[in-house]
Write an enzyme that holds these catalytic residues in place. Structure first.
Site, PDB file in Angstrom:
ATOM      1  N   ARG A 239       0.848  -1.188   0.000  1.00 59.61           N
ATOM      2  CA  ARG A 239       0.000   0.000   0.000  1.00 59.61           C
ATOM      3  C   ARG A 239       0.883   1.236   0.000  1.00 59.61           C
ATOM      4  O   ARG A 239       1.931   1.264   0.677  1.00 59.61           O
ATOM      5  CB  ARG A 239      -0.898   0.027   1.255  1.00 59.61           C
ATOM      6  CG  ARG A 239      -2.064  -0.942   1.231  1.00 59.61           C
ATOM      7  CD  ARG A 239      -3.115  -0.566   0.179  1.00 59.61           C
ATOM      8  NE  ARG A 239      -4.245  -1.479   0.172  1.00 59.61           N
ATOM      9  CZ  ARG A 239      -4.339  -2.573  -0.587  1.00 59.61           C
ATOM     10  NH1 ARG A 239      -3.359  -2.891  -1.418  1.00 59.61           N
ATOM     11  NH2 ARG A 239      -5.420  -3.342  -0.545  1.00 59.61           N
ATOM     12  N   GLU A 268      -4.279   7.275  -4.736  1.00 58.42           N
ATOM     13  CA  GLU A 268      -4.496   6.669  -6.060  1.00 58.42           C
ATOM     14  C   GLU A 268      -5.824   7.148  -6.631  1.00 58.42           C
ATOM     15  O   GLU A 268      -6.766   7.374  -5.862  1.00 58.42           O
ATOM     16  CB  GLU A 268      -4.497   5.142  -5.931  1.00 58.42           C
ATOM     17  CG  GLU A 268      -3.158   4.617  -5.469  1.00 58.42           C
ATOM     18  CD  GLU A 268      -3.158   3.093  -5.275  1.00 58.42           C
ATOM     19  OE1 GLU A 268      -4.164   2.426  -5.584  1.00 58.42           O
ATOM     20  OE2 GLU A 268      -2.138   2.578  -4.797  1.00 58.42           O
ATOM     21  N   HIS A 287      -1.535  -0.076  -9.770  1.00 57.33           N
ATOM     22  CA  HIS A 287      -2.083  -1.013  -8.772  1.00 57.33           C
ATOM     23  C   HIS A 287      -2.709  -2.246  -9.442  1.00 57.33           C
ATOM     24  O   HIS A 287      -3.918  -2.475  -9.343  1.00 57.33           O
ATOM     25  CB  HIS A 287      -3.112  -0.300  -7.878  1.00 57.33           C
ATOM     26  CG  HIS A 287      -3.298  -0.986  -6.556  1.00 57.33           C
ATOM     27  ND1 HIS A 287      -3.648  -0.320  -5.399  1.00 57.33           N
ATOM     28  CD2 HIS A 287      -3.188  -2.296  -6.196  1.00 57.33           C
ATOM     29  CE1 HIS A 287      -3.755  -1.174  -4.400  1.00 57.33           C
ATOM     30  NE2 HIS A 287      -3.483  -2.385  -4.864  1.00 57.33           N
TER      31      HIS A 287
HETATM   32  C1  DGY Z   1      -5.166  -6.350  -2.625  1.00 53.96           C
HETATM   33  O1  DGY Z   1      -5.901  -7.312  -2.849  1.00 53.96           O
HETATM   34  O2  DGY Z   1      -5.065  -5.820  -1.525  1.00 53.96           O
HETATM   35  C2  DGY Z   1      -4.383  -5.847  -3.779  1.00 53.96           C
HETATM   36  O3  DGY Z   1      -3.723  -4.689  -3.486  1.00 53.96           O
HETATM   37  C3  DGY Z   1      -5.276  -5.709  -4.999  1.00 53.96           C
HETATM   38  O4  DGY Z   1      -4.501  -5.844  -6.155  1.00 53.96           O
END
Ligand code: DGY
Length: 321
Positions: A239, A268, A287
């Site tokens: 993240r 984002e 992402h």
């Molecule tokens: C998640 O599932 O947390 C991922 O970041 C999505 O791609």
């Protein structure tokens, strides 16, 4: 009998909904690539028993106060920092995520990003697109080796271990930092546990796979980048909030570290004029960690299984609270 209502916050293929249509009434935001506006989400969720949402939806106390019928929030992601899990719990609302089904796909992307960054793949492709390839020269687009280097994984969960397995295939030394030791990973992957600072100081690739929590917020800050080797490559597939982005930009601009490969950002989406997009030594992706068609279908299907379980009074398969 009236059917329970499930609201889905993005347009998904009807075929994924069909198996459940006899039992539930599905309502869906009608755009695949645009998030549902907050007011529409609230209005729809007021009448819903189950909600399938994405990481872009903020499920906080203010939202939860307005949705008295809701029994489950099924987040289509393994990370769930977009949801106030405690507030949901207080109101008796189950929250589920999608672990396991995306582990290998996300590990593939993380390793691909590591390779693309080290070997300057996107830059090299752009080099031809921009018609710059006129000669071959000894150090043209020379990057960093991957094989036999040291990978330092921060956050040795399922995806961390899957990345470590890939690293072993490249003859890499695996070091890791995690809240708790992982004896299995140490045994099976010959992974060495290090304190966070020691990992930063010794890894050639520092790979963040740590979930965003109060403790991990901006752990990759100015001091952290200063501790890394000048030759280090930083990869973030967890993240954006775990990084102080201004400090990262400074470290990349000043060549305090060699490069960064980023699948996630503080805020984002980012656009083409984001400062990171101006840097040759940053590889940025929108992402897409779990973005294979098969895995995205599996994630949606797991959300439905969780919703169906909760609405029929069974235990959810993958609860987070
Ligand atoms: C998640 O599932 O947390 C991922 O970041 C999505 O791609």
């Amino acid at each position: 009998m009236q059917k329970s209502v499930i609201y889905i916050t993005r347009k998904i293929p009807r075929t994924l909904v069909e198996p459940y249509e006899d039992t539930y009434e599905f309502r869906m935001w009608d755009k695949a690539d645009e998030p549902v506006p907050r007011d529409v989400l609230v209005t729809e969720a007021k009448n819903a028993d189950g909600l399938l949402c994405l990481l872009s939806e903020k499920i906080d106390a203010d939202f939860l106060d307005q949705v008295p019928n809701l029994k489950i929030v099924a987040n289509m992601a393994v990370g769930f920092d977009n949801i106030d899990v405690n507030e949901a719990k207080k109101r008796g609302i189950v929250v589920t995520n999608t672990p396991d089904v995306l582990t290998e796909t996300t590990a593939d992307l993380t390793f691909a990003l590591l390779m693309a960054t080290a070997r300057r793949i996107t830059e090299a492709s752009d080099y031809i697109k921009q018609d710059q390839w006129n000669h071959w020269s000894p150090f043209m687009l020379a990057g960093s080796d991957i094989h036999h280097k040291t990978i330092g994984i921060v956050g040795m969960g399922r995806i961390g271990e899957a990345v470590a397995r890939r690293a072993k295939g490249f003859g890499m030394k695996v070091k890791y930092y995690n809240r708790s030791r992982k004896p299995n990973a140490e045994q099976e992957l010959d992974a060495t546990y290090l304190a966070f600072d020691e990992l930063l100081e010794t890894a050639d690739f520092v790979v963040s796979l740590v979930p965003l929590t109060a403790e991990s917020k901006q752990i990759f800050n100015k001091e952290a980048f200063e501790k890394m080797k000048r030759s280090a490559i930083f990869i973030n597939a967890s993240r954006g909030g775990v990084v102080d982005e201004a400090a990262l930009i400074q470290a990349l601009e000043n060549k305090e570290i060699t490069a960064a490969g980023l699948d996630v950002f503080e805020k984002e989406p980012i656009s083409a004029d984001h400062p990171l997009m101006k840097l040759e030594n940053a590889v940025c992706l929108p992402h897409i960690g779990s973005a294979s068609t098969a895995t995205r279908e599996d994630m949606i299907s797991l959300c439905f299984k969780n919703i169906a379980a909760v609405l029929t009074g069974d235990e959810p398969l993958t609860p987070v609270n």
